[in-house]
Each structure stands twice: as structure tokens, then as C-alpha cells.
Design an enzyme around this catalytic site. Structure first.
Site, PDB file in Angstrom:
ATOM      1  N   ALA A   1       0.865  -1.183   0.000  1.00 65.05           N
ATOM      2  CA  ALA A   1       0.000   0.000   0.000  1.00 65.05           C
ATOM      3  C   ALA A   1       0.900   1.231   0.000  1.00 65.05           C
ATOM      4  CB  ALA A   1      -0.870  -0.016   1.248  1.00 65.05           C
TER       5      ALA A   1
ATOM      6  N   GLU B   1      -0.694  -9.451  -0.801  1.00 62.55           N
ATOM      7  CA  GLU B   1      -2.107  -9.725  -0.457  1.00 62.55           C
ATOM      8  C   GLU B   1      -2.969  -9.736  -1.707  1.00 62.55           C
ATOM      9  OE1 GLU B   1      -1.995  -6.634   2.652  1.00 62.55           O
ATOM     10  OE2 GLU B   1      -2.959  -8.123   3.915  1.00 62.55           O
TER      11      GLU B   1
ATOM     12  N   GLU C   1       4.772  -5.637   6.956  1.00 58.15           N
ATOM     13  CA  GLU C   1       4.020  -4.615   7.693  1.00 58.15           C
ATOM     14  C   GLU C   1       4.521  -4.390   9.120  1.00 58.15           C
ATOM     15  OE1 GLU C   1       2.778  -6.787   5.630  1.00 58.15           O
ATOM     16  OE2 GLU C   1       1.138  -5.943   4.474  1.00 58.15           O
TER      17      GLU C   1
ATOM     18  N   GLY D   1       0.619  -5.178   0.756  1.00 58.26           N
ATOM     19  CA  GLY D   1      -0.615  -5.238  -0.030  1.00 58.26           C
ATOM     20  C   GLY D   1      -0.400  -5.855  -1.393  1.00 58.26           C
TER      21      GLY D   1
HETATM   22  N1  T1G Z   1       4.685   3.477  -0.362  1.00 64.44           N
HETATM   23  C1  T1G Z   1       5.125   4.669  -0.790  1.00 64.44           C
HETATM   24  N2  T1G Z   1       6.372   4.898  -1.261  1.00 64.44           N
HETATM   25  C2  T1G Z   1       7.206   3.845  -1.278  1.00 64.44           C
HETATM   26  C3  T1G Z   1       6.817   2.556  -0.831  1.00 64.44           C
HETATM   27  C4  T1G Z   1       5.482   2.396  -0.365  1.00 64.44           C
HETATM   28  N3  T1G Z   1       5.024   1.225   0.041  1.00 64.44           N
HETATM   29  N4  T1G Z   1       7.887   1.731  -0.978  1.00 64.44           N
HETATM   30  C5  T1G Z   1       8.885   2.465  -1.487  1.00 64.44           C
HETATM   31  N5  T1G Z   1       8.485   3.730  -1.675  1.00 64.44           N
HETATM   32  C6  T1G Z   1       9.289   4.825  -2.236  1.00 64.44           C
HETATM   33  C7  T1G Z   1      10.466   5.189  -1.350  1.00 64.44           C
HETATM   34  O1  T1G Z   1      10.048   6.114  -0.358  1.00 64.44           O
HETATM   35  C8  T1G Z   1      11.406   5.800  -2.372  1.00 64.44           C
HETATM   36  O2  T1G Z   1      10.892   7.095  -2.652  1.00 64.44           O
HETATM   37  C9  T1G Z   1      11.160   4.970  -3.629  1.00 64.44           C
HETATM   38  O3  T1G Z   1       9.864   4.362  -3.449  1.00 64.44           O
HETATM   39  C10 T1G Z   1      12.176   3.878  -3.835  1.00 64.44           C
HETATM   40  O4  T1G Z   1      12.202   3.130  -2.607  1.00 64.44           O
HETATM   41  C11 T1G Z   1      -2.393  -3.154   3.189  1.00 64.44           C
HETATM   42  C12 T1G Z   1      -0.865  -1.681   4.757  1.00 64.44           C
HETATM   43  C13 T1G Z   1      10.129  -1.825  -2.390  1.00 64.44           C
HETATM   44  C14 T1G Z   1      12.106  -3.024  -1.419  1.00 64.44           C
HETATM   45  O5  T1G Z   1       6.765  -1.951   3.605  1.00 64.44           O
HETATM   46  O6  T1G Z   1      10.774  -2.115   1.218  1.00 64.44           O
HETATM   47  O7  T1G Z   1       1.110  -2.793   2.237  1.00 64.44           O
HETATM   48  O8  T1G Z   1      12.925   8.380  -1.860  1.00 64.44           O
HETATM   49  O9  T1G Z   1      14.568   3.760  -2.037  1.00 64.44           O
HETATM   50  O10 T1G Z   1      15.902   0.324  -2.148  1.00 64.44           O
HETATM   51  O11 T1G Z   1      -1.319  -4.867   4.367  1.00 64.44           O
HETATM   52  O12 T1G Z   1      11.123   0.541  -1.011  1.00 64.44           O
HETATM   53  O13 T1G Z   1      12.603   7.845  -4.294  1.00 64.44           O
HETATM   54  O14 T1G Z   1      11.072   9.492  -3.163  1.00 64.44           O
HETATM   55  O15 T1G Z   1      13.362   1.900  -0.784  1.00 64.44           O
HETATM   56  O16 T1G Z   1      14.878  -0.340  -4.419  1.00 64.44           O
HETATM   57  C15 T1G Z   1       4.189  -2.617   2.911  1.00 64.44           C
HETATM   58  C16 T1G Z   1       8.353  -0.723   1.585  1.00 64.44           C
HETATM   59  C17 T1G Z   1       3.444  -1.307   2.963  1.00 64.44           C
HETATM   60  C18 T1G Z   1       7.602  -2.031   1.385  1.00 64.44           C
HETATM   61  C19 T1G Z   1      12.412  -1.020  -2.865  1.00 64.44           C
HETATM   62  N6  T1G Z   1       5.301  -2.504   1.988  1.00 64.44           N
HETATM   63  N7  T1G Z   1       9.316  -0.493   0.530  1.00 64.44           N
HETATM   64  O17 T1G Z   1      13.640  -0.722  -2.279  1.00 64.44           O
HETATM   65  O18 T1G Z   1      14.028   1.605  -3.229  1.00 64.44           O
HETATM   66  S1  T1G Z   1       2.131  -1.411   4.126  1.00 64.44           S
HETATM   67  C20 T1G Z   1       6.530  -2.145   2.428  1.00 64.44           C
HETATM   68  C21 T1G Z   1      10.488  -1.200   0.479  1.00 64.44           C
HETATM   69  C22 T1G Z   1       0.998  -2.428   3.371  1.00 64.44           C
HETATM   70  C23 T1G Z   1      -1.064  -3.772   3.507  1.00 64.44           C
HETATM   71  C24 T1G Z   1      -0.142  -2.840   4.229  1.00 64.44           C
HETATM   72  C25 T1G Z   1      11.468  -0.761  -0.586  1.00 64.44           C
HETATM   73  C26 T1G Z   1      11.504  -1.679  -1.823  1.00 64.44           C
HETATM   74  P1  T1G Z   1      11.937   8.280  -3.028  1.00 64.44           P
HETATM   75  P2  T1G Z   1      13.605   2.614  -2.063  1.00 64.44           P
HETATM   76  P3  T1G Z   1      14.712   0.185  -3.041  1.00 64.44           P
END
Ligand code: T1G
Ligand code: NAD
Length: 653
Positions: free
Chosen positions: A61, A103, A123, A100
Site C-alpha cells: 500500500a 495480499e 508490515e 498489499g
Molecule cells: N509506499 C510509498 N512509497 C514507497 C513505498 C510504499 N510502500 N515503498 C517504497 N516507496 C518509495 C520510497 O520512499 C522511495 O521514494 C522509492 O519508493 C524507492 O524506494 C495493506 C498496509 C520496495 C524493497 O513496507 O521495502 O502494504 O525516496 O529507495 O531500495 O497490508 O522501497 O525515491 O522518493 O526503498 O529499491 C508494505 C516498503 C506497505 C515495502 C524497494 N510494503 N518499501 O527498495 O528503493 S504497508 C513495504 C520497500 C501495506 C497492507 C499494508 C522498498 C523496496 P523516493 P527505495 P529500493
């Protein structure tokens, strides 16, 4: 368009395109619903492939939306519609399918993944639990134990592991879309798989083992809410009907999302991504990184060399003599042995990496180096001599970095022929494991030198935080400040074990006295003696640590320090230390008193925050959240509290 629908004959292809990581925001949720409606209504379409544009499948998400009230359609509703479709949906995964994103894939009827893909429910790392059915559908697809590990630990699994545990149906060799088409065509006439929500969950294999896992999880949580909520959600999913479990999961997710712990963890997530940014370097091209030089193959030099080798950077290690070269090589070999034992590399890669290490005593071996890191003894004369040799033997465009902890790198730079190519790269021990790297911005450093330092940090997958030149940069400077404070609290009446326990209860992995015993008391003792002549006599000075060192109590390595170590690692409070503290207080005319744990923690926090404000005022740190990133990733500050500056009210700009 966040989601486009095309088709090849009777198979539709729904492509999500929301750079940079296809996070699921409102537009993506609406686009998926529209694609569902169209594919269900169109009689010419028999099945749908869900693909993502760009480098990755859906990474979860959109965390940026969490601060706003959720806007329908909500992700759980989209997934329910997908799972209830009359025609099969296949998730074709590349890059990462996280949160998500996974999911949504669980709401599809089939899942295939490229061999290099990773799948996870991270999460808990954001203080949440999966909020769109993950805790209910996952244990209905894979073993309860694997589901518990994935959800409470938050770590992704590789695609081959996902296949092993039944999370995906097949690995997609070659072109992902082609593999998806072949997979679906072979199943167009097969009955639809039973939706996961209608399947029975896999019960734990062994009740006693499950209890052990629960206990380990409680211990690992160290008071965090999310891992425990994850356990509760999975146990509900194992015993309640799916619909009830889904409702409970959603309630728990929404409750956690408004919990301070999640706000703090989301702050850290974005703080870590902001840390490596320096406005002055926005359009600066870094220098090449094809060959690294390391001077000194001791604790740090060997660790730095290992980190570079693991990032496929060949290393030339310079030491004083042949024996020291061999000792340095042996340390690197040991570290690579450790990586192999942890299955981070296999035997072939171990051999290949070691073949990329050259050792020499002649600085002329550095003519091909693009960047050299000095890690010799903490002695300014020696460092000057080393940098003079580097001046004489490296290309003019080669960047020179010192790993010094406390010496003035501006002073080192000034003594070289080209001060603009000298920076600091302050690694943390063990250098090939610790993610934190402080990049020290010297007064004369060129933008290219700094950009090349950041590029190395990125290549080594470090969290690189810029810091100005001062005593201890950011982390060690704050550590020195609260170490002085805890010595004072000790002299005023607390004990090492009380202070350490208060810090553990706050969330540190260990207390400051136990940490000093681990690192060795002699290092900071040598520094205090070096500085004795210039110490401010008006400042309070607590001599307890000096008394311990004078008695040869250097910590674990001598069996005694702040604690006794009969087995070499378990700290045992020592009445002798408490007597030394009492005598020190008496000599200083201090009437000792008792302390509450809250007072101890409040004082430590206040000291960290005060030092952090000064670091900001002196422009040593680029931003307050960088200080949080340093304290969390280098000094054990509990991540789920956001960091000392976050707790003082600083928010990301
Ligand atoms: N939402 C918004 N922005 C995100 C994002 C996300 N989920 N993931 C990454 N970004 C942005 C990050 O801020 C950066 O922005 C750019 O993308 C590149 O990221 C319903 C509620 C995917 C492994 O926890 O682990 O789903 O600095 O530098 O090293 O149950 O990003 O360029 O402006 O980290 O190649 C669960 C979080 C959400 C994954 C990529 N998902 N992201 O790593 O690039 S909660 C996460 C990561 C959820 C559901 C629940 C990593 C990556 P900017 P990056 P990277
Ligand atoms: P160490 O004593 O383990 O290693 C120093 C190495 O430098 C030795 O192997 C020695 O043979 C070598 N050396 C000495 N003179 C040399 C010369 N002229 N040419 C080549 N090699 C030479 O020390 P360390 O703990 O690795 O620390 C090295 C530097 O890193 C110091 O400046 C220290 O402040 C800094 N540092 C240490 C840590 C830590 O936790 N140990 C953390 C960050 C930074």
C-alpha cells in the site's frame, strides 16, 4: 493510467503502472476494480494476468496515504472482488511483491514469479500487520509456521523458497508474460481453484513447537505492539471462520495504524530514504568505482575490504609488511567464511570474492584505485604519513577517505596536495555487517568526492549519512555525551545494572555499561588520557571508568570491567565496582541517592536531544531525522520509538 487493460486473444493483461514501486494508492485500487468489472463482463475474455510495469511488482500500500483517512475502494474489498471473480486471475511477479502487493497476489487464483523475485509481508516493520487479508489467506495457503515467520518477522522470501513452501505455483523462467500466458492456457479448462478464504487453515504441526515460537516472538518483540498483534491475528485465523478473522484483522490493522509506534516506524522508513540526500550533489556525477584501495588490514580495514568484495568491488589491501598482509587476508577470509556459514554466499562465490583481494606493502599497487580508504592506527602522524604516500602513488582523480573515529579529517586533508579529494568514511564495526556509514564532509571536499563517497555507500547497500567535521561526528559525539551522563548518574547513586536494565526496558538491545564491556574500556580510556591536558576543569569529570582501567578491568576481554564475566559473556554485577563508585562519590563530596528507571531514561534522552540540537545548530547534520537514522542504525536506539529527535518533536520536513 495506474492500471491499463489489454488482451491477447482470450486472455486479458492488467498492467499496474505507478512508479517507482507500483505502491497501491487510490488510483490503483480504482483501476483494479475497473479491470475486474471489464474482464468479468466481457465474454471474449477467459482469464486475466496481473502484471506490473517497471522494476517491480506491487511493493505494498502507498505508505504516503497512511496519514490521511482511508478512501474507498479499500484494498480488502478489491481483493475480495478479485478472489470472487468467475474467471481466473494470475499474478505474474517480478522484483518484489510486498505487503498489499502480496495480499493482492493471494486474492488471485494463481501466482507465478521470476526466480529473482522476493515476496513478503513486511508490515510489522512499519508497526502494522497485513490489513488486506494476509494474516487469513496466508495460513490457508502455506504452513502455519511459515506464515507466522513471514508475518511476525516481516522478512521476504525468495521465489524459489516461495515455491518450496507453496506460496507460488511456479517459477517463471524467461519472459514473464510469456510464462504467464503458457501457465494460464494450460489451465483454461480446469476448475477454478477454491478461493483461499474458503479453505481450511493449515494447523500448526506441533503444539509445543508453536508455543516455543510464541515465546520467542514475545521475547523478540521487546514491548513492540505489532509483532504481538500479528501473532494474535494468525491465531485467530487458525481457529475462527475466515470472515470473522478478516474483520478482526482489519480492526487490528486500523488500530495499529493510529498507534504512535507505527507513526514512528513510518518516520524512520522515510528518514532512512532522505538520509543520503545532499541538495548540493543533486546533479553531480560521481567518479568511477571499479577498484578500491584499503590501507590497514586490521579490524576495520579487513571489514571494509570484505564489504567491498561482497559488493563485487576488487580490493587492494596495503599493510606494513608481509606478515600483516597475511593477517589481513586471514581476517577477510574469516569474514567471508562467516558469510558462507550464514548462507549469504556459496563456496564458488567465496572463492571468487577472495580472488578479488590483492594484498601488498607497496603503495604503487594503488595506481588503479578509484577510491582509497585509510584504516590504520588512530595516530595523526601515521595518518599524515599514509596520506602523503597516497598523494604520491594514486591518480589525481582518486578519492581519498579516512575511517578515523575521532581525529580531525580537515587536518589530514590540509596536509595533502589535493585537499578537495579527501573525505571521511566512518564505518561501524563490523564494517561488512553494520548498515550505517557516516560520510564526513570536510571543509575542502569537492562535490565529486562527496558524490563518489555516496555512490560507494549505495554500492555497499549502506545507510550513508553526511556529517560535518567535529569531535565524534554525529553518533560518537552523542554517545560520548550520554556516556558522560550515565557515569554521573552512577556516581550520584545508581548502579551499572540498574542503568543498563532501564535502557533495555526502553528498547535498547543492551545497556551502555554492557556495551562498553563488549567494545573494551581501554579505547575510550586512551582517548581520555590523550585529552586530559585540554579538559575543561569547570566541567564535571567522573573518574570511575579510569579507576577500573587502572585496575586492568577492560571489559569482557579481561573477564572484568563494569561487570564480572565468569563465562566470558554473561555480565554479573560486581560489588567491587559499586564500592569504587561509592568511593568516587565520597571523594567528590556527593551525597548519593536512588534513581527511578524513568528518571534515568529521561536524563539519557534529554542529553541525546540536547547534543542533537547543537549538532543541528552547528550544521554538522543535514536534518534532524539524519540524527535519528544514525542513533537507530549505529547505536541501538529502538526503531519503533522513531529516534531521539523524533521523540523531541522533530518531524520530516
Ligand atoms: N509506499 C510509498 N512509497 C514507497 C513505498 C510504499 N510502500 N515503498 C517504497 N516507496 C518509495 C520510497 O520512499 C522511495 O521514494 C522509492 O519508493 C524507492 O524506494 C495493506 C498496509 C520496495 C524493497 O513496507 O521495502 O502494504 O525516496 O529507495 O531500495 O497490508 O522501497 O525515491 O522518493 O526503498 O529499491 C508494505 C516498503 C506497505 C515495502 C524497494 N510494503 N518499501 O527498495 O528503493 S504497508 C513495504 C520497500 C501495506 C497492507 C499494508 C522498498 C523496496 P523516493 P527505495 P529500493
Ligand atoms: P587495528 O589496530 O585493528 O588495525 C590497524 C591496522 O593498521 C593494523 O593492521 C596495522 O598493521 C595497520 N597499519 C599500521 N600502520 C600502517 C601503515 N603504515 N600502512 C599500512 N597499514 C598500517 O585498528 P582498527 O580498529 O581497525 O582501527 C583503524 C581505524 O579505524 C582507526 O582510525 C580507528 O579510529 C577507526 N575506527 C575504528 C572502529 C572500531 O570499532 N575499531 C570503528 C570506526 C573507526
Amino acid at each position: 493510467m495506474a492500471v491499463t487493460l489489454t488482451h491477447l486473444d482470450d486472455i486479458a493483461i492488467a498492467t499496474v503502472d505507478n512508479p517507482p514501486v507500483n505502491a497501491v494508492n487510490h488510483a490503483v485500487r480504482e483501476g483494479l476494480l475497473a479491470a475486474l468489472a471489464e474482464t468479468e463482463a466481457n465474454p471474449a475474455i477467459r482469464a486475466t494476468i496481473l502484471l506490473c510495469a517497471g522494476r517491480s511488482f506491487i511493493a505494498g500500500a502507498d505508505i504516503r496515504e497512511f496519514g490521511q483517512p482511508p478512501k474507498p475502494p479499500h484494498l480488502p474489498d478489491v481483493i475480495d472482488r478479485m478472489e470472487g471473480a468467475t474467471k481466473p486471475w494470475l499474478a505474474a511477479i517480478h522484483g518484489t511483491a510486498l505487503g498489499g502487493g502480496l495480499e493482492i497476489a493471494l486474492g488471485c487464483h494463481y501466482r507465478i514469479a521470476a526466480p529473482s523475485a522476493r515476496l513478503g509481508l513486511p508490515e510489522v516493520t512499519l508497526g502494522l500487520i497485513p490489513g488486506a487479508g494476509g494474516t487469513v489467506r496466508l495460513p490457508r495457503l502455506i504452513a502455519a509456521e511459515e506464515a507466522l515467520e513471514m508475518i511476525s518477522g516481516g522478512k521476504p522470501v525468495t521465489a524459489p523458497k516461495a515455491l518450496d513452501i507453496g506460496l507460488i505455483d511456479a517459477l517463471a523462467e524467461g519472459d514473464l508474460q510469456e510464462a504467464a500466458l503458457d501457465f494460464l492456457r494450460a489451465r483454461l479448462d480446469a476448475p477454478l481453484p477454491t478461493p483461499l478464504r474458503h479453505r481450511q487453515p493449515h494447523a500448526p504441526r506441533d503444539a509445543a513447537d508453536w508455543d516455543k515460537r510464541r515465546q520467542r516472538l514475545h521475547a523478540r518483540a521487546r514491548g513492540q505492539a505489532a509483532p504481538l498483534a500479528a501473532l494474535e491475528a494468525i491465531e485467530t485465523a487458525l481457529k475462527e471462520p475466515a470472515d470473522l478473522a478478516l474483520a478482526r484483522e482489519r480492526d487490528s490493522f486500523l488500530r495499529l495504524k493510529s498507534h504512535p509506534e507505527s507513526a514512528a516506524l513510518r518516520h524512520v522508513f522515510f528518514a532512512e530514504r532522505a538520509a543520503g540526500q545532499m541538495p548540493r550533489l543533486k546533479d553531480v556525477t560521481p567518479g568511477p568505482l571499479t577498484q578500491i584501495g584499503v590501507i590497514g588490514g586490521g579490524t576495520m580495514g579487513a571489514g571494509i575490504a570484505t564489504a567491498c568484495l561482497l559488493a563485487d568491488l576488487p580490493v587492494t589491501l596495503i599493510e606494513r609488511d608481509a606478515a600483516a598482509c597475511e593477517a589481513g587476508r586471514a581476517r577477510v577470509t574469516d569474514s567471508l567464511d562467516g558469510a558462507r556459514a550464514r548462507r549469504l554466499i556459496d563456496a564458488d562465490r567465496h572463492a571468487t570474492l577472495l580472488s578479488q583481494l590483492a594484498t601488498d606493502t607497496d603503495y604503487a599497487a594503488l595506481t588503479g584505485a578509484d577510491l582509497v580508504i585509510e584504516a590504520v592506527f588512530e595516530d595523526m602522524d601515521l595518518k599524515h604519513a599514509v596520506f602523503a604516500a597516497l598523494d604520491a602513488h594514486t591518480r589525481p582523480d582518486c578519492i581519498l577517505a579516512s575511517n578515523t573515529s575521532y581525529l580531525d579529517i580537515n587536518d589530514i586533508a590540509r596536509a595533502t596536495a589535493q585537499p578537495d579529494r579527501v573525505i571521511g568514511l566512518h564505518f561501524f564495526s563490523p564494517a561488512h555487517v553494520m548498515k550505517l556509514l557516516e560520510l564526513i564532509v570536510t571543509d575542502r571536499a569537492s562535490d565529486r568526492a562527496l558524490a563518489t563517497g555516496f555512490a560507494l555507500g549505495k554500492r555497499l547497500r549502506k545507510l550513508t549519512v553526511p556529517a560535518g567535521v567535529c569531535d565524534g561526528f554525529i553518533g560518537n559525539r552523542i554517545l560520548s555525551s550520554y556516556r558522560r551522563d550515565t557515569d554521573a548518574i552512577l556516581q550520584d547513586g545508581a548502579t551499572p545494572s540498574q542503568i543498563d536494565q532501564a535502557m533495555r526496558d526502553f528498547g535498547f538491545p543492551m545497556g551502555i555499561f554492557e556495551m562498553q564491556d563488549l567494545a573494551g574500556l581501554d579505547i575510550s580510556w586512551a582517548m581520555r588520557k590523550r585529552r586530559a591536558a585540554t579538559r575543561d576543569p569547570s566541567e564535571r569529570y567522573v573518574d570511575i571508568a579510569d579507576t577500573l582501567c587502572e585496575a586492568g578491568r577492560f571489559g569482557r576481554k579481561t573477564g572484568r570491567g563494569w561487570y564480572l564475566y565468569e563465562d566470558g559473556k554473561t555480565p554479573i554485577p560486581d560489588p567491587e565496582v559499586e564500592e569504587i563508585a561509592r568511593q568516587s562519590a565520597a571523594a567528590a563530596g556527593i551525597t548519593r541517592r536512588s534513581f527511578s528507571d524513568d528518571e534515568i531514561i529521561s536524563r539519557i534522552l534529554a542529553t541525546m536531544q540536547r547534543e542533537g540540537e547543537e549538532i543541528l545548530n552547528e550544521n554538522i547534520a543535514e536534518r534532524a531525522s539524519d540524527i535519528d537514522v544514525v542513533m537507530i542504525n549505529g547505536y541501538g536506539f529502538p526503531r519503533w520509538r522513531g529516534g531521539p529527535m523524533y521523540m523531541a518533536g522533530h518531524r520530516n520536513s
